[in-house]
Write an enzyme that holds these catalytic residues in place. Structure first.
Site, short mmCIF file in Angstrom:
data_model
loop_
_atom_site.label_atom_id
_atom_site.label_comp_id
_atom_site.label_asym_id
_atom_site.label_seq_id
_atom_site.Cartn_x
_atom_site.Cartn_y
_atom_site.Cartn_z
N LYS A 1 9.18 44.02 70.86
CA LYS A 1 9.64 45.32 71.50
C LYS A 1 9.80 46.05 70.27
O LYS A 1 10.92 46.17 69.79
CB LYS A 1 11.27 45.14 72.48
CG LYS A 1 10.80 45.82 73.03
CD LYS A 1 11.73 45.89 74.56
CE LYS A 1 11.88 47.05 75.11
NZ LYS A 1 10.75 46.54 76.49
N ARG B 1 15.52 38.29 73.24
CA ARG B 1 14.17 38.95 72.88
C ARG B 1 14.18 39.60 71.86
O ARG B 1 13.37 39.52 70.99
CB ARG B 1 13.53 38.98 73.92
CG ARG B 1 12.33 40.33 73.34
CD ARG B 1 11.43 40.76 75.22
NE ARG B 1 12.20 41.67 75.36
CZ ARG B 1 12.07 42.25 76.87
NH1 ARG B 1 11.16 42.44 78.27
NH2 ARG B 1 13.37 44.09 76.90
N GLU C 1 -1.67 45.50 79.42
CA GLU C 1 -0.34 46.09 79.45
C GLU C 1 -1.09 47.03 80.44
O GLU C 1 -1.89 47.52 80.41
CB GLU C 1 0.46 46.45 78.21
CG GLU C 1 1.15 45.60 77.67
CD GLU C 1 2.35 44.87 77.60
OE1 GLU C 1 3.41 45.97 78.48
OE2 GLU C 1 3.64 44.13 77.44
C1 LIG Z 1 10.07 46.72 77.08
C2 LIG Z 1 8.84 46.26 77.61
C3 LIG Z 1 8.06 45.81 79.03
C4 LIG Z 1 9.40 46.37 79.81
O1 LIG Z 1 10.41 44.93 79.55
P1 LIG Z 1 11.01 44.19 80.66
O2 LIG Z 1 12.35 43.67 80.09
O3 LIG Z 1 10.92 43.96 81.93
O4 LIG Z 1 11.88 46.02 81.05
C5 LIG Z 1 6.81 46.13 79.11
N1 LIG Z 1 6.20 46.33 78.11
C6 LIG Z 1 6.73 46.68 76.67
C7 LIG Z 1 5.59 47.42 76.42
C8 LIG Z 1 7.22 47.21 76.67
O5 LIG Z 1 8.30 47.56 75.55
#
Ligand SMILES: *Cc1c(COP(=O)(O)O)cnc(C)c1O
Length: 341
Positions: free
Chosen positions: A184, A81, A220
């Protein structure tokens, strides 16, 4: 050996641990990377990460098992990722092997801070990739830092899983339709702060963001992904390029289907269809699952199972996943990476 800390009441707070990893990208390649006791970054005031948001990060945890060993949960997925994030922001990729090696080094170097088994606490790891250097024009940096630091964090739910209330954000989006929602990056978080602060001021746990094109579909839940359980026994989670692909969410999709016998599906989740869910949750590494008790959207209110008690399916999913993470439940092939003694 672990040091003495109030493991049950850690919360989610920065802690300056003895060692972190740092690698430098320059002249088209990564250097060897090393552990350092210096918790300050020394970067140019003109660094593109600071001005133009050329940065990305990750979040994962190290877990202490009953036997006292330490393990990681799907770190390869975090590496992949971060590579995807890097491509989207024109940053160099951190190879998977280098990423996992860095994480392992940091866990080992701070082993005494990996919380004891049974406390629910874990060692949270924060990999960070930033564009640095003396560049003030808008273009990709030529130098980058990749760092991984860590801190012990408490279990999100001390007294057991408890539902929270959320409000649909009708004034702000966190991401643009073809923007960076699926990467991210800090910019998505900066864009969501205003909605989050407003939601909290109004007494909610956080805001829920809709798809930025039509504002009809759930995307989200704060900085976590959404899922709902229908009374027909389906696990449903939204699919959209502006949702950050949560590793927790994909793990739950798999477990819902293969361990709980639910029909698991990624598809559109219309706000007007929320009534079909008998249970709902928000998922991510930090809390694993936050049960959603209630969603408010203007005058409309949706209740899922109960505002005070977690539903049975959400509870089973939580126990299955947390059991795997702490080594109590058998993991699907490749999900667990052990830190060598
Ligand atoms: C990191 C994140 C998540 C959760 O991802 P995980 O891999 O399950 O920790 C969900 N939404 C956003 C916006 C994120 O930055």
């Amino acid at each position: 050996m672990t040091i003495e800390l109030d493991w049950e009441n850690l919360g989610f707070n920065y802690m300056n641990l003895p060692l972190r990893y740092i690698a430098h990208y320059k002249g088209g390649k990564w250097n060897a990377g090393e552990l350092t006791s210096d918790h300050q970054l020394h970067i140019s005031e003109s660094s593109p990460a600071l001005h133009y948001g050329q940065q990305g990060f990750e979040g994962l945890k190290a877990y202490r098992t009953k036997e006292g060993t330490i393990q990681l949960f799907r770190p390869d997925q975090n590496a992949l990722r971060l590579q995807k994030t890097a491509r989207r922001l024109c940053m160099p990729e951190v190879p998977t092997e280098m990423f996992i090696d860095a994480v392992k080094q940091v866990v080992k170097a701070n082993e005494d801070f990996v919380p004891p088994y049974g406390t629910g606490a874990t060692l949270y790891l924060r990999p960070l990739l930033i564009g640095v250097g003396d560049i003030i024009g808008v273009r990709p940096a030529e130098e980058y830092l990749f760092t991984v630091f860590a801190m012990p964090v408490g279990s999100y739910f001390k007294g057991g899983l408890a539902p929270s209330s959320f409000v649909i954000s009708r004034d702000y989006d966190r991401a643009a339709p073809l923007g960076t929602g699926g990467a991210k990056v800090g910019g998505n978080y900066a864009a969501s702060l205003q909605a989050e602060v407003g939601a909290k001021k109004a007494g909610y746990a956080d805001a829920i963001y809709l798809d930025p094109t039509t504002h009809t579909k759930i995307e989200e839940v704060g900085a976590a992904n959404f899922f709902g359980i229908t009374k027909e026994g389906e696990f449903i989670t939204p699919l959209s390029p502006s949702i950050l692909p949560s590793i927790t969410k994909y793990s739950l999709l798999y477990l819902a289907e293969h361990r709980l016998g639910l029909k698991a599906q990624e598809t559109d989740v219309l706000v007007t269809d929320l009534e079909r869910f008998v249970e709902a949750g928000a998922c991510g590494t930090a809390a694993v699952i936050s049960p959603i008790g209630r969603i408010d959207d203007g005058d409309r209110t949706y209740i899922f199972h109960s505002e005070t008690e977690v539903g049975p399916t959400v509870k089973r999913l939580y126990e299955e996943l947390v059991g795997i993470q702490f080594g109590e439940v058998e993991a699907p092939e490749g999900w667990i990476v052990k830190i060598d003694e």
